[in-house]
Design an enzyme around this catalytic site. Structure first.
Site, PDB file in Angstrom:
ATOM      1  N   SER A 106      33.046  48.373  38.315  1.00  0.00           N
ATOM      2  CA  SER A 106      34.108  47.985  39.247  1.00  0.00           C
ATOM      3  C   SER A 106      33.583  47.876  40.678  1.00  0.00           C
ATOM      4  CB  SER A 106      35.214  49.048  39.197  1.00  0.00           C
ATOM      5  OG  SER A 106      36.115  48.889  40.265  1.00  0.00           O
ATOM      6  N   TYR A 129      36.135  42.100  43.552  1.00  0.00           N
ATOM      7  CA  TYR A 129      37.335  41.806  44.334  1.00  0.00           C
ATOM      8  C   TYR A 129      36.871  41.058  45.561  1.00  0.00           C
ATOM      9  CZ  TYR A 129      40.537  44.830  41.750  1.00  0.00           C
ATOM     10  OH  TYR A 129      41.343  45.388  40.783  1.00  0.00           O
TER      11      TYR A 129
HETATM   12  C1  GLV Z   1      42.064  48.794  39.990  1.00  0.00           C
HETATM   13  O1  GLV Z   1      41.617  47.717  39.728  1.00  0.00           O
HETATM   14  C2  GLV Z   1      43.346  49.235  39.586  1.00  0.00           C
HETATM   15  O2  GLV Z   1      44.001  48.503  38.842  1.00  0.00           O
HETATM   16  O3  GLV Z   1      43.761  50.335  39.991  1.00  0.00           O
END
Ligand code: GLV
Length: 367
Positions: A106, A129
């Site tokens: 992530s 992101y």
């Molecule tokens: C992170 O991507 C979340 O969904 O908390």
């Protein structure tokens, strides 16, 4: 007591973790209808097993974007894993590597790309992101490339964070001894205290809400890595994704944490697969807890699946050993499903091996 299935880890994690942390991982958005549905939908898909096929040898290996892995079961990105266990992302990376499969790290990890790469060899993807500051994004993508990550999974369903009411009640925030390590030194590593969910405020202030198809093009100009679009749920967007030249699609509703009342991903999968017409691979995540679920996803046209919460809860329960066990249990169950359905390789998992609610009945009604 012996753990016999993936679901059992959730209760152990719930007992071990602080409430704020458990709730963050477990929650879906708003009424959590989609959260339930991601699981329930699998139970409406049935098997049409074939018999008397020699299944003494079963091959689960596959190739994803040209990388050979031991099974079509991979690890989805989940944020802030050191909250779950001190070894956090390292433990998951090692477990995935030991199982011969792919881990997706992530953007909001509590270990950075270099640290995860240093855990040893392994095929890893990086979830991205897109932040408002494009220099930050470009730098991070370059670091992921240099650290040997093999693909970018671009999350496209999060212009704003979904409304997770437990996080609001708990005033969810990253505990102060952790940082979002990929952004350390860029003043983006901390979440400010907020009077609702700290993550929701973080997203509002940092994530680019204006993200559009032209940015997918932009991302292709700054990296040579293949890009997977994560968060596609419709045929329309699947066609646009193909036109945009991405290397694959992940049918995802973000673990039911974004827009509530979107369909279960297993219900949306076939629409996307049909729209794509084999031009790029389609993957799916959301609610997969059994080897039978993996089989159903492949029968509906997925090239592979990702699991998120099963890795988080097993990590919280038993660290790296827990994640290894989850991957092993899913592998064993999937192999058994193949054997009992008469499939010796992934290409034999064809659409006629399952019966979905939207299929026309195969048995003629009695007149
Ligand atoms: C992170 O991507 C979340 O969904 O908390």
């Amino acid at each position: 007591m012996e753990i016999t299935n993936v679901m059992e880890y959730e209760a152990i994690a719930k007992e071990k973790l602080p409430k704020m942390v458990y709730d963050y991982y477990a929650s879906g958005a708003e009424d959590q209808w989609t959260l339930q549905e991601n699981r329930n939908a699998f139970s409406r898909i049935l098997f049409r097993p074939r018999i008397l096929i020699d299944v003494s040898k079963i091959d689960m290996t596959t190739s994803i974007l040209g990388f050979n892995i031991s099974m079509p079961i991979m690890i989805a990105p989940t944020a802030m894993l050191k909250m779950a266990h001190p070894e956090g992302e390292y433990a998951v990376a090692r477990a995935a590597s030991a199982a011969g499969t792919i881990m997706t790290l992530s953007s909001w990890a509590t270990s950075n790309v270099e640290e995860v790469a240093s855990t040893g060899p392994g095929i890893r993807f990086f979830q991205l992101y897109v932040m408002k500051d494009r220099n930050v994004v470009a730098q991070l993508v370059r670091r992921a490339e240099r650290a040997g990550f093999k693909a970018i999974a671009l999350t496209v369903d999060t212009p704003r964070l979904g409304r997770r009411e437990a996080d609001i009640k708990n005033r969810f925030n990253l505990p102060p001894h952790f940082t979002l390590k990929n952004f350390e030194g860029l003043d983006l590593g901390k979440m400010d205290k907020a009077d609702d969910s700290g993550l929701s405020s973080y997203v509002s202030s940092q994530v680019d809400q204006s993200l559009s198809w032209k940015d997918v093009k932009w991302l292709q100009t700054i990296t040579h890595l293949p890009i997977l679009l994560k968060g596609v749920l419709t045929a329309e967007d699947a066609r646009l994704a193909v036109e945009a030249g991405v290397s694959g699609i992940i049918v995802s509703n973000h673990g039911a944490r974004q827009l509530d009342y979107v369909p279960a991903t297993i219900m949306a999968l076939e629409e996307v697969v049909k729209a794509v017409q084999g031009r790029i691979p389609v993957f799916v995540d959301g609610g997969i807890r059994r080897g039978t679920d993996v089989f159903k996803a492949l029968a509906l046209g997925a090239s592979g699946i990702f699991v998120g919460r099963p890795a988080v809860f097993s990590l919280a329960a038993h660290g790296e050993a827990g994640v290894r066990k989850v991957l092993q249990m899913l592998r064993d169950e999937f192999e058994l499903t193949m054997a009992l359905s008469g499939c010796r390789s992934l290409k034999e998992i064809t659409r006629d091996r399952i019966l979905a609610p939207w299929d026309s009945p195969r048995i003629a009604p009695r007149l």
